[in-house]
Design an enzyme around this catalytic site. Structure first.
Site, PDB file in Angstrom:
ATOM      1  N   ASN A  19       0.684  -1.110   0.096  1.00 10.08           N
ATOM      2  CA  ASN A  19       0.150  -0.146   0.058  1.00 10.08           C
ATOM      3  C   ASN A  19       1.001   1.334   0.088  1.00 10.08           C
ATOM      4  O   ASN A  19       1.679   1.466   0.944  1.00 10.08           O
ATOM      5  CB  ASN A  19      -1.004  -0.120   1.210  1.00 10.08           C
ATOM      6  N   LYS A  35       0.014   4.397  -0.271  1.00  8.38           N
ATOM      7  CA  LYS A  35      -0.744   5.385   0.409  1.00  8.38           C
ATOM      8  C   LYS A  35      -0.489   6.765  -0.264  1.00  8.38           C
ATOM      9  O   LYS A  35      -0.224   6.499  -1.681  1.00  8.38           O
ATOM     10  CB  LYS A  35       0.072   5.744   1.934  1.00  8.38           C
ATOM     11  N   HIS A  43      -9.679   0.827   4.959  1.00  4.38           N
ATOM     12  CA  HIS A  43      -8.274   1.008   5.623  1.00  4.38           C
ATOM     13  C   HIS A  43      -8.488   1.912   6.903  1.00  4.38           C
ATOM     14  O   HIS A  43      -9.269   2.912   6.882  1.00  4.38           O
ATOM     15  CB  HIS A  43      -7.117   1.587   4.641  1.00  4.38           C
ATOM     16  N   GLU A  69      -6.819   4.210   8.013  1.00  7.10           N
ATOM     17  CA  GLU A  69      -6.797   5.681   7.811  1.00  7.10           C
ATOM     18  C   GLU A  69      -7.836   6.261   7.241  1.00  7.10           C
ATOM     19  O   GLU A  69      -8.188   7.651   7.581  1.00  7.10           O
ATOM     20  CB  GLU A  69      -5.493   6.006   7.152  1.00  7.10           C
ATOM     21  N   GLU A 109      -5.455  -5.592  10.327  1.00 13.38           N
ATOM     22  CA  GLU A 109      -4.439  -4.406  10.709  1.00 13.38           C
ATOM     23  C   GLU A 109      -4.839  -3.540  11.803  1.00 13.38           C
ATOM     24  O   GLU A 109      -5.632  -2.613  12.023  1.00 13.38           O
ATOM     25  CB  GLU A 109      -4.563  -3.335   9.425  1.00 13.38           C
ATOM     26  N   GLY A 148       2.414   1.737  10.955  1.00 10.01           N
ATOM     27  CA  GLY A 148       3.564   3.058  10.741  1.00 10.01           C
ATOM     28  C   GLY A 148       4.108   3.236  12.037  1.00 10.01           C
ATOM     29  O   GLY A 148       4.719   4.301  12.217  1.00 10.01           O
ATOM     30  N   SER A 161       3.440  -2.696  10.240  1.00 11.01           N
ATOM     31  CA  SER A 161       4.694  -2.824  10.454  1.00 11.01           C
ATOM     32  C   SER A 161       5.231  -4.111   9.991  1.00 11.01           C
ATOM     33  O   SER A 161       6.603  -4.602  10.593  1.00 11.01           O
ATOM     34  CB  SER A 161       5.142  -2.410  12.016  1.00 11.01           C
TER      35      SER A 161
HETATM   36  C1  PEP Z   1      -0.780  -0.121   5.989  1.00  9.18           C
HETATM   37  O1  PEP Z   1      -0.712   0.998   5.600  1.00  9.18           O
HETATM   38  O2  PEP Z   1      -1.595  -0.881   5.581  1.00  9.18           O
HETATM   39  C2  PEP Z   1       0.417  -0.453   6.759  1.00  9.18           C
HETATM   40  C3  PEP Z   1       0.410  -1.800   7.379  1.00  9.18           C
HETATM   41  O3  PEP Z   1       1.515   0.082   7.094  1.00  9.18           O
HETATM   42  P1  PEP Z   1       2.913  -0.002   7.782  1.00  9.18           P
HETATM   43  O4  PEP Z   1       3.224  -1.549   7.036  1.00  9.18           O
HETATM   44  O5  PEP Z   1       3.596   1.011   7.325  1.00  9.18           O
HETATM   45  O6  PEP Z   1       2.447  -0.365   9.265  1.00  9.18           O
END
Ligand code: PEP
Length: 253
Positions: free
Chosen positions: A9, A11, A96, A98, A168, A174, A214
């Site tokens: 992703n 973003k 997601h 976010e 997630e 992040g 992460s």
């Molecule tokens: C994501 O944006 O779906 C995500 C898991 O980000 P990160 O791997 O940076 O934690």
């Protein structure tokens, strides 16, 4: 057997030129990765050109979001699922954290997006996951159950083939703080049970459940050996072709 999925992703990162450069750098690095589906999700403006440049490769392209509206119309700033398909996407990320956190996306909206995406012929990567407060209050499973049922109710058995779930935990996105493989496995097994209750045992057995939060080259193998973890949704570590390729090629590491 469930075929693993490793999805990146991107973003709101990368210009068109940077997206193409990263996609073209990734292509040869993952060309032999037949053990999994490899997906990248660039920003809308880069999607068509990246999809064109990846044609004939084993890397597929995903949108990061789509409209709740199925048809074209007066919805300024929105992009319909069929438009993503037209631009070369095969997948779309929906719900997601976010988007849920910063753009007030509700389960009802997620459900409409899933339906719009499926009707456009896309495969949905539907994200669920609890916040740190919800986990600390002991509510993680209730939250995830609500998001799963809220997002997926009303789908037919055929539609379910086009659903991938990404667990997630918001506290792991992040932050550099990954759920342990055991924490992730526990929630993935729970998601499969909830899915079986709401649909069928066969559909639950076939469901791919990705872990996100992460994920890095250093922790992917420990996650992938868990029985209910069928892949990863990767943010930060997908932005560089080399690190994303190491995650895709976790079997060789
Ligand atoms: C994501 O944006 O779906 C995500 C898991 O980000 P990160 O791997 O940076 O934690």
């Amino acid at each position: 057997m469930r075929k693993p999925v490793i999805a990146g992703n991107w973003k709101m990162y990368k210009t068109v030129g940077e997206s193409v450069d990263t996609a073209l750098a990734l292509k040869p690095l993952v060309a032999n990765a037949n053990h999994c589906e490899v997906i990248i999700a660039p920003v809308f403006t880069s999607l068509k050109v990246v999809a064109d440049r990846l044609e004939g490769s084993n890397v597929r392209v995903s949108g990061q979001n789509c409209s709740t509206e199925v048809e074209e119309g007066a919805h300024t700033g929105e992009v319909a699922a069929f438009m993503l398909r037209d631009a070369g996407a095969s997948y779309v990320i929906v719900g997601h954290s976010e988007r849920r956190q910063f753009y007030s996306e509700t389960d009802a909206m997620v459900r409409r997006k899933c339906q719009a995406a499926i009707s456009a012929g896309l495969t949905v990567i539907m994200c669920v996951g609890e916040t740190l407060d919800q986990r600390e209050l002991g509510n993680a499973k209730n939250v995830v159950r609500g998001q799963l049922n809220g997002g997926l109710s009303g789908l037919t058995a055929l539609d379910l083939d086009r659903i991938i779930v990404a667990y997630e935990p918001v506290w792991a996105i992040g932050t550099g703080r990954t759920a342990t493989p055991e924490q992730a496995q526990e929630m993935h097994a729970f998601i499969r049970r909830v899915f079986a209750e709401g649909h069928t045992a066969t559909a639950a057995e076939a469901l791919r459940i990705l872990y996100g939060g992460s994920v890095k080259p250093e922790n992917i193998s420990g996650l992938m050996v868990q029985g209910d973890i069928d892949g990863a949704l990767v943010g930060g570590a997908s932005l560089k072709a080399e690190s994303f390729a190491k995650i895709v090629n976790y079997k060789d590491e």
